[in-house]
Write an enzyme that holds these catalytic residues in place. Structure first.
Site, mmCIF file in Angstrom:
data_model
loop_
_atom_site.group_PDB
_atom_site.id
_atom_site.type_symbol
_atom_site.label_atom_id
_atom_site.label_comp_id
_atom_site.label_asym_id
_atom_site.label_seq_id
_atom_site.Cartn_x
_atom_site.Cartn_y
_atom_site.Cartn_z
ATOM 1 N N HIS A 94 0.816 -1.224 0.000
ATOM 2 C CA HIS A 94 0.000 0.000 0.000
ATOM 3 C C HIS A 94 0.847 1.271 0.000
ATOM 4 O O HIS A 94 0.322 2.357 -0.160
ATOM 5 C CB HIS A 94 -0.921 -0.001 1.223
ATOM 6 C CG HIS A 94 -2.004 -1.029 1.142
ATOM 7 N ND1 HIS A 94 -3.324 -0.702 0.951
ATOM 8 C CD2 HIS A 94 -1.956 -2.384 1.171
ATOM 9 C CE1 HIS A 94 -4.046 -1.815 0.899
ATOM 10 N NE2 HIS A 94 -3.248 -2.849 1.030
ATOM 11 N N ASP A 126 3.652 9.441 -1.002
ATOM 12 C CA ASP A 126 2.495 8.643 -0.582
ATOM 13 C C ASP A 126 2.254 7.548 -1.613
ATOM 14 O O ASP A 126 2.372 7.799 -2.826
ATOM 15 C CB ASP A 126 1.247 9.551 -0.498
ATOM 16 C CG ASP A 126 0.272 9.077 0.572
ATOM 17 O OD1 ASP A 126 0.208 7.867 0.827
ATOM 18 O OD2 ASP A 126 -0.437 9.931 1.147
#
Ligand code: ADP
Ligand code: F6P
Length: 459
Positions: free
Chosen positions: A158, A367
């Site tokens: 992720h 991110d």
């Protein structure tokens, strides 16, 4: 279809308060599993309080069977706070300067992965599809393989995967790459992350990309690799936002910003999210745009995260001080420029707040994806949509081309994007929003899940 068994460190068990989980993985997996059903195994989030981790606790909620385990204090310290969040997290977010290596923590990480495998083993059937999530559990497949499991096992990361020169600063990088080689499919958020992984193998001279880039060959195994951008339940979230207009908390918020433009930031309190740079940019925007004085409010909603890790604890102090300092410096008797909230809010309320905001300010320094950016888009009113100001270093920037892309390290550039967003004509806002919304309606959480599982299952 075979049964799906999902394993992740963090698990969301629905609770009666409807409290929202903060964290992209929990939110996305909840949505994906609700649709398909299956087992979701992971850490309960609790310590067993003694030297034994404790038995698995099984709970059924709708189509999902949760299998939860406590961990010992030592496990939590070494595996979660230690190796996962003080080594893998900073390294994968390109922060070599923050990584703290310790043999004890590394051993704890591998030990807890073995423990997860031992707990999982009795639950498994021969044709189960196993899907492991995130950096906490990279060695899990190796443990299962050693126990003789031949099931299809997929892994999805992720968070970002760093380039070779960053990765190689981690003393155990080879063991970690070896761990990934035991899966049948390794999924990354973007093609950049996928390329970084392949690049690392080549640079180390231990593997290569084959089959037109679709597979990796390393450590004596061949396995698939792909980019699968995680997403949200776009339609549902959009409906939440419409309904939320009637929500009492959202109505209160609307009244309190009457006559002012609202800018919103929503993030776990994490150094990767660029919150301090964002506050600097907001301050710069206010300083250079006197016509906006008293006409703009920046709402930053930031639940505390990983507070036991020193870098996070420091960050909490830093952000609180900074918000206070900026309010003190530029606020007036009737204007508090920054509203800073340190807790989670229910998802329907969050959707309503996004819809109220003229600007969604999403400026991580790095991110994997960033679901907040996608949620902000999904929550907008098609007749009067807000503007997404998005860091070019978020995975979401690869997809959300209608955003105003910024470099979060460039404070003046971000301040300029805020000003541009607030004065953007309606036609341009609509056109940019439509482009992003069309994309998110197609590439939603179900699409992400289907694409990954299809590639995992296919030979
Ligand atoms: P990460 O996984 O690093 O936390 P993402 O942006 O991908 O980052 O995901 C964060 C998720 O957590 C989003 O679904 C977001 O709505 C949720 N979240 C973050 N902050 C809050 C909050 N204060 N209240 C409720 N949900 C939150
Ligand atoms: O999405 C990235 C992630 O690290 C998830 O793995 C995690 O569940 C989430 O952020 C929140 O972090 P934590 O589980 O440490 O609270």
């Amino acid at each position: 279809m075979s049964r799906l068994v999902v394993v992740s460190n963090r698990v969301t068990v629905p609770d009666k308060t409807g409290a929202a989980p903060a964290g992209g993985l929990a939110v996305a997996l909840q949505a994906a599993l609700e649709e398909r059903g299956g087992i979701w195994m992971g850490w309960s989030g609790n310590s067993s309080g003694n030297e034994e981790p404790g038995p698995l606790e099984m709970q059924e909620h709708g189509a999902i069977t949760y299998a939860l385990t406590d961990l010992t204090d030592t496990d939590v310290e070494e595996y979660y706070h230690g190796f996962a969040n003080r080594v893998l997290w900073p390294i994968c977010h390109y922060r070599m300067d923050l990584a703290e290596y310790g043999r004890k923590e590394m051993a704890g990480y591998f030990r807890v992965n073995r423990f997860f495998a031992q707990k999982l083993a009795p639950l498994l059937k021969e044709d189960d599809i196993i899907w492991v999530h995130d950096y906490h559990l990279i060695p899990l497949a190796a443990e299962l393989r050693q126990m003789g499991f031949k099931n299809k096992i997929g892994f999805f990361l992720h968070i970002p995967w760093p380039p070779a020169d960053v990765l190689f600063t981690m003393p155990v990088h080879e063991q970690i790459m070896r761990g990934l080689s035991q899966y049948d499919l390794v999924g990354f958020q973007t093609d950049f992350d996928l390329d970084n992984f392949g690049g690392g193998l080549v640079r180390e001279g231990i593997g290569e990309r084959i089959d037109g880039g679709k597979k990796f060959s390393t450590f004596g195994r061949t396995f698939k690799g792909g980019a699968y951008s995680i997403s949200i339940e776009t339609e549902i979230f959009s409906k939440f936002a419409i309904k939320a207009e009637k929500n009492a908390m959202v109505r209160k918020a609307r009244q309190s910003v009457e006559g002012k433009d609202l800018i919103i930031g929503v993030d776990r309190l994490d150094y990767s999210k660029g919150i301090t740079q964002r506050i600097d940019a907001f301050e710069q925007f206010v300083a250079t745009n006197p016509d906006h004085h008293n006409k703009v409010t920046y709402l930053q909603i930031t639940p505390k995260s990983r507070s036991e890790v020193p870098e996070y604890e420091q960050m909490q102090r830093m952000v609180a001080e900074q918000a206070g300092r900026v309010n003190g410096a530029i606020g007036t008797v009737d204007w508090v420029p920054i509203r800073y909230i340190n807790r989670s809010v229910p998802r329907p309320v969050l959707a309503g707040l996004y819809r109220l905001a003229k600007i969604g300010l999403v400026t991580p320094l790095r991110d994997g994806m960033n679901l907040v950016a996608k949620e902000y888009v999904a929550a907008q009113d098609p007749e009067d949509p807000g503007v997404l100001v998005l860091s070019r270093f978020a995975g979401a920037a690869r997809e959300l081309r209608g955003a105003l892309l910024v470099n979060p390290y460039d404070i003046e550039g971000t301040a300029h994007a805020i000003a541009r967003g607030l004065s953007m004509p309606l036609d341009e806002r609509k056109q940019r929003w439509q482009m992003m919304m069309d994309h998110l309606l197609t590439y939603d959480i179900n699409r992400w899940c289907d694409d990954f599982l299809k590639d995992l299952i296919e030979d």
